[in-house]
Write a protein that holds these residues in place. Structure first.
Motif, PDB file in Angstrom:
ATOM      1  N   GLN A 141       0.997   9.467  -5.729  1.00  0.00           N
ATOM      2  CA  GLN A 141       1.521  10.830  -5.543  1.00  0.00           C
ATOM      3  C   GLN A 141       2.364  11.252  -6.747  1.00  0.00           C
ATOM      4  OE1 GLN A 141       4.946  11.697  -3.087  1.00  0.00           O
ATOM      5  NE2 GLN A 141       3.729  13.112  -1.867  1.00  0.00           N
ATOM      6  N   LEU A 173      -2.550   4.643   6.427  1.00  0.00           N
ATOM      7  CA  LEU A 173      -2.808   3.743   5.310  1.00  0.00           C
ATOM      8  C   LEU A 173      -2.227   2.355   5.576  1.00  0.00           C
ATOM      9  CD1 LEU A 173      -4.170   3.810   2.524  1.00  0.00           C
ATOM     10  CD2 LEU A 173      -1.990   4.471   1.528  1.00  0.00           C
ATOM     11  N   ALA A 177       0.697   4.177  -2.727  1.00  0.00           N
ATOM     12  CA  ALA A 177       0.571   5.585  -2.345  1.00  0.00           C
ATOM     13  C   ALA A 177       1.634   6.438  -3.022  1.00  0.00           C
ATOM     14  CB  ALA A 177       0.671   5.716  -0.825  1.00  0.00           C
ATOM     15  N   PRO A 206       3.528   9.477   1.431  1.00  0.00           N
ATOM     16  CA  PRO A 206       4.181   8.169   1.282  1.00  0.00           C
ATOM     17  C   PRO A 206       5.364   8.032   2.238  1.00  0.00           C
ATOM     18  CG  PRO A 206       4.771   9.610  -0.535  1.00  0.00           C
ATOM     19  CD  PRO A 206       3.770  10.362   0.291  1.00  0.00           C
ATOM     20  N   LEU A 245       0.837  -1.207   0.000  1.00  0.00           N
ATOM     21  CA  LEU A 245       0.000   0.000   0.000  1.00  0.00           C
ATOM     22  C   LEU A 245       0.872   1.258   0.000  1.00  0.00           C
ATOM     23  CD1 LEU A 245      -2.817  -1.028   2.502  1.00  0.00           C
ATOM     24  CD2 LEU A 245      -3.049  -0.677   0.038  1.00  0.00           C
ATOM     25  N   GLY A 246       2.022   1.199   0.671  1.00  0.00           N
ATOM     26  CA  GLY A 246       2.942   2.341   0.635  1.00  0.00           C
ATOM     27  C   GLY A 246       3.467   2.587  -0.767  1.00  0.00           C
ATOM     28  N   LEU A 272      -7.638   6.942  -0.551  1.00  0.00           N
ATOM     29  CA  LEU A 272      -6.755   6.495  -1.630  1.00  0.00           C
ATOM     30  C   LEU A 272      -7.561   6.235  -2.904  1.00  0.00           C
ATOM     31  CD1 LEU A 272      -3.692   5.781  -1.933  1.00  0.00           C
ATOM     32  CD2 LEU A 272      -4.376   3.391  -1.713  1.00  0.00           C
ATOM     33  N   ILE A 286      -1.404  12.752  -0.107  1.00  0.00           N
ATOM     34  CA  ILE A 286      -0.819  11.446   0.178  1.00  0.00           C
ATOM     35  C   ILE A 286       0.548  11.660   0.797  1.00  0.00           C
ATOM     36  CG2 ILE A 286      -0.008   9.285  -0.825  1.00  0.00           C
ATOM     37  CD1 ILE A 286      -2.081   9.542  -2.965  1.00  0.00           C
ATOM     38  N   ALA A 319       2.658   4.559   5.374  1.00  0.00           N
ATOM     39  CA  ALA A 319       2.124   5.698   4.623  1.00  0.00           C
ATOM     40  C   ALA A 319       0.839   6.210   5.278  1.00  0.00           C
ATOM     41  CB  ALA A 319       1.858   5.292   3.183  1.00  0.00           C
ATOM     42  N   LYS A 320       0.556   7.475   5.025  1.00  0.00           N
ATOM     43  CA  LYS A 320      -0.658   8.087   5.552  1.00  0.00           C
ATOM     44  C   LYS A 320      -1.291   8.969   4.488  1.00  0.00           C
ATOM     45  CE  LYS A 320       0.706   8.225  10.436  1.00  0.00           C
ATOM     46  NZ  LYS A 320       0.884   9.091  11.637  1.00  0.00           N
ATOM     47  N   VAL A 321      -2.526   9.344   4.726  1.00  0.00           N
ATOM     48  CA  VAL A 321      -3.211  10.346   3.912  1.00  0.00           C
ATOM     49  C   VAL A 321      -3.737  11.404   4.869  1.00  0.00           C
ATOM     50  CG1 VAL A 321      -3.839   8.801   2.031  1.00  0.00           C
ATOM     51  CG2 VAL A 321      -5.346   8.985   3.985  1.00  0.00           C
ATOM     52  N   THR A 334      -8.424   9.520  -4.467  1.00  0.00           N
ATOM     53  CA  THR A 334      -7.280  10.033  -5.231  1.00  0.00           C
ATOM     54  C   THR A 334      -7.203   9.367  -6.597  1.00  0.00           C
ATOM     55  OG1 THR A 334      -6.076  10.415  -3.165  1.00  0.00           O
ATOM     56  CG2 THR A 334      -4.792  10.369  -5.201  1.00  0.00           C
TER      57      THR A 334
END
Length: 325
Positions: A167, A202, A163, A184, A159-160, A224, A182, A189-191, A227
């Motif tokens: 981005q 994330l 992400a 990364p 998932l990272g 995500l 996003i 990772a986060k949003v 996005t």
């Protein structure tokens, strides 16, 4: 009795002979002077000829060296051009984010996206049937989804990667006014909301507070998906403005928004009719992640062909989506 010429006649004849002799001497002296000038001129011409011969030899040698250098540089240019033409067939974004599949799982850089329907386990727990997702290239059939547990650290890392890819696509498509950002950070990772600065993780790890952790994770998954919806929308705008209507550039799976996304609310995103968030059905979520990977693979091909360099024709290999639509 013979008469002898008088003295006056002899003197006149002598004077005439002397005059002719002097005249001949002058002419001889003049010829000698001219011969000397001619000889000097010939010597000068010989020296000049020798000088020009040396210069000609030097110029010929330089020309030969220049032609040899030109031929060598031309060969190097041909080699560089051949290497350049070969490198034009590669695309860095595809090499950095290699999207493929392994059985029922979509993979990005060898990391599997998805999970089975067995109960979640810790990353350190290994089952007997589990395979190494980085080095084992054996295909996994559909039933293997029920036998193989993908560890959480692998899912989070995948998932990272997704992400970071999204981005990067946002930057290439100049999507700078998105509602969400996003962040990364590898497998963590986060949003976040661009307006409120609130962040959602994330990545997910089963804890005692399973409900709250999963709700936060599902919110991040839907963001995500949102996005991805923005990226697909931008791609459709580019296709319309540039007259790109080939069927090969149609998204394999529709990305749709459901619910109320206004006023910073987070609703539902569906890919090919499947919800992006995890509702407990690992098989369905694995299939949804595969749909996302297939769409992203086509988007990377589109960006390579029409955004990064217009003269490139990046082949989109749809083997990933042949049997799992």
């Amino acid at each position: 009795m013979e008469e002898h010429p008088s003295g006056d006649l002899l003197d006149a004849a002598l004077q005439q002979k002397i005059y002719k002799r002097n005249e001949l001497l002058c002419r001889i002296q003049s010829v000698r002077s001219k011969r000397k000038l001619v000889r000097q001129h010939n010597e000068s011409l010989a020296e000049m000829q020798l000088l020009w011969t040396h210069q000609y030899n030097r110029i010929t040698e330089k020309r030969t060296g220049a032609l040899s250098s030109y031929a060598q540089q031309h060969r190097k240019l041909d080699e560089i051009q051949a290497a350049h033409d070969k490198l034009k067939q590669f695309y860095v974004l595809q090499d950095v984010f290699h999207i493929w599949h392994r059985g029922a799982y979509a993979t990005i850089n060898g990391l599997r996206l998805g999970m089975c329907t067995l109960p979640p386990v810790e990353s350190s727990q290994v089952v007997q049937e589990q395979t190494n997702s980085f080095w084992n290239n054996n295909n996994i059939n559909g039933s293997a989804v029920l036998k193989t547990i993908v560890p959480w650290h692998e899912i989070n890392a995948a998932l990272g990667m997704i992400a970071l890819l999204m981005q990067t696509l946002q930057n290439k498509l100049h999507i700078y006014q998105s509602r969400y950002m996003i962040l990364p950070r590898g497998s963590t990772a986060k949003v976040s909301s661009r307006k409120t600065k609130q962040e959602w993780a994330l990545f997910h790890q089963p804890t005692a507070f399973q409900f709250f952790a999963r709700r936060n994770w599902n919110a991040a998954l839907n963001i995500l998906g949102y996005t991805l919806y923005e990226i697909v929308t931008e791609i459709n705008i580019l296709k319309k403005s540039n007259g790109i209507d080939g069927m090969e550039w149609v998204m394999p799976f529709d990305v749709t928004l459901e619910g109320d996304w206004g006023n910073e609310r987070i609703a539902i995103v569906k890919i090919g009719g499947l919800e992006v968030d995890f509702n407990g059905d690992g098989v369905e979520w694995t299939k949804c992640m595969r749909y996302i990977a297939i769409n992203l693979k086509l988007i990377v091909a589109f960006v390579a062909t029409f955004v990064d360099r217009e003269d490139a024709q990046y082949p989109y290999d749809d083997e990933l989506s042949n049997n799992y639509r």
